[in-house]
Design a protein around this motif. Structure first.
Motif, short mmCIF file in Angstrom:
data_model
loop_
_atom_site.label_atom_id
_atom_site.label_comp_id
_atom_site.label_asym_id
_atom_site.label_seq_id
_atom_site.Cartn_x
_atom_site.Cartn_y
_atom_site.Cartn_z
N PRO A 259 0.80 -1.23 0.00
CA PRO A 259 0.00 0.00 0.00
C PRO A 259 0.83 1.28 0.00
CG PRO A 259 -0.91 -1.57 1.55
CD PRO A 259 0.39 -2.14 1.07
N ASP A 260 2.05 1.23 0.57
CA ASP A 260 2.90 2.42 0.59
C ASP A 260 3.72 2.58 -0.69
OD1 ASP A 260 4.89 0.48 0.85
OD2 ASP A 260 5.51 1.12 2.85
N GLY A 261 3.64 1.60 -1.60
CA GLY A 261 4.36 1.66 -2.87
C GLY A 261 5.85 1.43 -2.75
N GLN A 262 6.34 1.05 -1.57
CA GLN A 262 7.78 0.90 -1.35
C GLN A 262 8.29 -0.54 -1.51
OE1 GLN A 262 9.65 3.75 -0.75
NE2 GLN A 262 7.65 4.61 -1.27
N ARG A 263 7.37 -1.51 -1.48
CA ARG A 263 7.75 -2.92 -1.54
C ARG A 263 6.83 -3.66 -2.49
NH1 ARG A 263 6.39 -4.00 4.35
NH2 ARG A 263 4.93 -2.42 3.73
N VAL A 264 7.30 -4.79 -2.94
CA VAL A 264 6.46 -5.68 -3.74
C VAL A 264 6.61 -7.09 -3.17
CG1 VAL A 264 8.25 -6.07 -5.50
CG2 VAL A 264 5.87 -6.41 -6.09
N ALA A 265 5.50 -7.79 -3.08
CA ALA A 265 5.52 -9.19 -2.62
C ALA A 265 5.16 -10.07 -3.80
CB ALA A 265 4.50 -9.39 -1.50
N TYR A 266 5.76 -11.25 -3.84
CA TYR A 266 5.45 -12.22 -4.89
C TYR A 266 5.80 -13.61 -4.41
CZ TYR A 266 10.36 -11.01 -5.88
OH TYR A 266 11.70 -10.72 -5.77
N GLY B 231 16.34 -26.95 -6.57
CA GLY B 231 17.30 -27.41 -5.58
C GLY B 231 16.69 -28.33 -4.56
N PRO B 232 17.51 -28.72 -3.58
CA PRO B 232 17.05 -29.70 -2.58
C PRO B 232 15.91 -29.19 -1.71
CG PRO B 232 19.27 -28.91 -2.07
CD PRO B 232 18.89 -28.33 -3.39
N GLU B 233 15.80 -27.89 -1.52
CA GLU B 233 14.71 -27.34 -0.72
C GLU B 233 13.70 -26.62 -1.60
OE1 GLU B 233 16.05 -25.14 2.67
OE2 GLU B 233 17.69 -26.52 3.00
N ALA B 234 13.45 -27.18 -2.78
CA ALA B 234 12.54 -26.54 -3.74
C ALA B 234 11.14 -26.42 -3.15
CB ALA B 234 12.50 -27.35 -5.03
N ALA B 235 10.63 -25.20 -3.16
CA ALA B 235 9.28 -24.93 -2.67
C ALA B 235 8.90 -23.52 -3.07
CB ALA B 235 9.21 -25.07 -1.15
N TRP B 236 7.61 -23.26 -3.09
CA TRP B 236 7.13 -21.89 -3.29
C TRP B 236 7.25 -21.15 -1.97
CZ3 TRP B 236 6.02 -19.49 -7.73
CH2 TRP B 236 5.78 -20.27 -8.86
N ARG B 237 7.78 -19.93 -2.02
CA ARG B 237 7.93 -19.09 -0.84
C ARG B 237 7.45 -17.68 -1.17
NH1 ARG B 237 11.19 -22.03 3.16
NH2 ARG B 237 12.08 -23.72 1.96
N LEU B 238 7.07 -16.94 -0.15
CA LEU B 238 6.75 -15.53 -0.33
C LEU B 238 8.03 -14.72 -0.25
CD1 LEU B 238 3.61 -15.12 1.97
CD2 LEU B 238 3.68 -15.25 -0.52
N VAL B 239 8.14 -13.74 -1.12
CA VAL B 239 9.30 -12.84 -1.11
C VAL B 239 8.78 -11.41 -1.02
CG1 VAL B 239 11.27 -12.00 -2.45
CG2 VAL B 239 10.64 -14.43 -2.54
N GLN C 177 16.69 -5.07 -1.77
CA GLN C 177 16.85 -6.10 -0.73
C GLN C 177 15.60 -6.95 -0.64
OE1 GLN C 177 17.93 -4.58 3.11
NE2 GLN C 177 17.91 -6.60 4.06
N GLU C 178 15.81 -8.27 -0.51
CA GLU C 178 14.71 -9.22 -0.41
C GLU C 178 14.70 -9.89 0.95
OE1 GLU C 178 14.33 -10.85 -4.99
OE2 GLU C 178 15.22 -12.15 -3.46
N SER C 179 13.50 -10.19 1.42
CA SER C 179 13.34 -11.07 2.57
C SER C 179 12.35 -12.16 2.17
CB SER C 179 12.86 -10.30 3.81
OG SER C 179 11.63 -9.69 3.55
N GLU C 180 12.64 -13.37 2.59
CA GLU C 180 11.82 -14.52 2.22
C GLU C 180 11.00 -14.96 3.41
OE1 GLU C 180 13.34 -18.72 1.16
OE2 GLU C 180 13.44 -17.56 -0.71
N ILE C 181 9.74 -15.27 3.16
CA ILE C 181 8.84 -15.76 4.20
C ILE C 181 8.47 -17.19 3.83
CG2 ILE C 181 6.65 -15.43 5.38
CD1 ILE C 181 6.80 -12.47 4.49
N ALA C 182 8.92 -18.13 4.62
CA ALA C 182 8.65 -19.54 4.34
C ALA C 182 7.28 -19.93 4.84
CB ALA C 182 9.71 -20.42 4.99
N PRO C 183 6.57 -20.74 4.07
CA PRO C 183 5.30 -21.27 4.55
C PRO C 183 5.55 -22.37 5.57
CG PRO C 183 5.83 -22.25 2.44
CD PRO C 183 6.91 -21.24 2.73
N PRO C 184 4.52 -22.86 6.23
CA PRO C 184 4.71 -23.99 7.14
C PRO C 184 5.40 -25.16 6.44
CG PRO C 184 2.50 -23.10 7.34
CD PRO C 184 3.13 -22.43 6.16
N ALA C 185 6.17 -25.93 7.18
CA ALA C 185 6.92 -27.04 6.61
C ALA C 185 6.02 -27.97 5.81
CB ALA C 185 7.61 -27.82 7.73
N GLY C 186 6.49 -28.37 4.65
CA GLY C 186 5.76 -29.32 3.82
C GLY C 186 4.60 -28.71 3.05
N SER C 187 4.50 -27.40 3.02
CA SER C 187 3.39 -26.76 2.31
C SER C 187 3.91 -25.90 1.16
CB SER C 187 2.56 -25.91 3.28
OG SER C 187 3.32 -24.82 3.74
#
Length: 180
Positions: free
Chosen positions: A64-71, A77-85, A93-103
């Motif tokens: 909403p502040d126009g300063q960040r984008v999430a996707y 790789g060995p820990e292949a999964a969809w994650r929020l960034v 700069q990026e920060s990754e938000i992992a979903p619950p394990a196995g999801s």
């Protein structure tokens, strides 16, 4: 028309009344995926993430502040999964938000205050809505469906979410009240 043969999909326009002439979108071209910022006046482009054949990007959404984008991003790789960034547009700069394990996670949507990301999480055969604190705080499951809860969107006042509920009779639009 803003672009020509740009291979773009799933745009999200700027939420800023003072700077409305841009959007973020996904580009898939020649097997490579990227997140692109588009100038809606000129059609000019700036690549924010990618292009990569080892990473796939999906559904960018501007804070909403126009300063960040999430996707959502999937890496090989060995820990292949969809994650929020969450990507800061000024610094990159990026920060990754992992979903619950196995999801797996998809379809991020910002809260009006920009402190929470709502997303669809697939876990144990169920597809529900979850809330992720952007600052690394608590992650909360919001729904428990037999079908699927998809495409969340917060109301402007932040008091509720609208989402698509996949039921045996077909999709329905539902409203989920958020409590403080």
């Amino acid at each position: 028309r803003f672009t020509h043969q740009a291979d773009l999909r799933d745009p999200d326009p700027s939420p800023l009344a003072a700077d409305p002439d841009w959007a973020v979108t996904v580009r898939n071209r020649d097997g490579a995926s990227s997140i692109v910022r588009i100038d809606l006046r000129t059609g000019g482009e700036a690549v924010l993430a990618g292009p990569s054949i080892d990473e796939v990007y999906d559904r960018p959404r501007i804070a909403p502040d126009g300063q960040r984008v999430a996707y959502a991003r999937h890496r090989e790789g060995p820990e292949a999964a969809w994650r929020l960034v969450v990507r800061d547009l000024a610094s990159g700069q990026e920060s990754e938000i992992a979903p619950p394990a196995g999801s797996t996670v998809s379809s991020p949507a910002w809260s009006p205050d920009g402190r929470t990301l709502y997303a669809v999480v697939g876990e144990g055969g169920f597809i529900d809505l979850w809330a992720f604190a952007v600052d690394g705080g608590e992650t909360i499951r919001l729904t428990r469906t037999q079908g699927a809860a998809l495409s969340p969107v917060a109301t402007p006042d932040g008091q509720a979410l609208f989402y698509l509920s996949l039921e045996s009779e077909g999709p329905d639009v539902r409203r989920f009240a958020l409590t403080p």
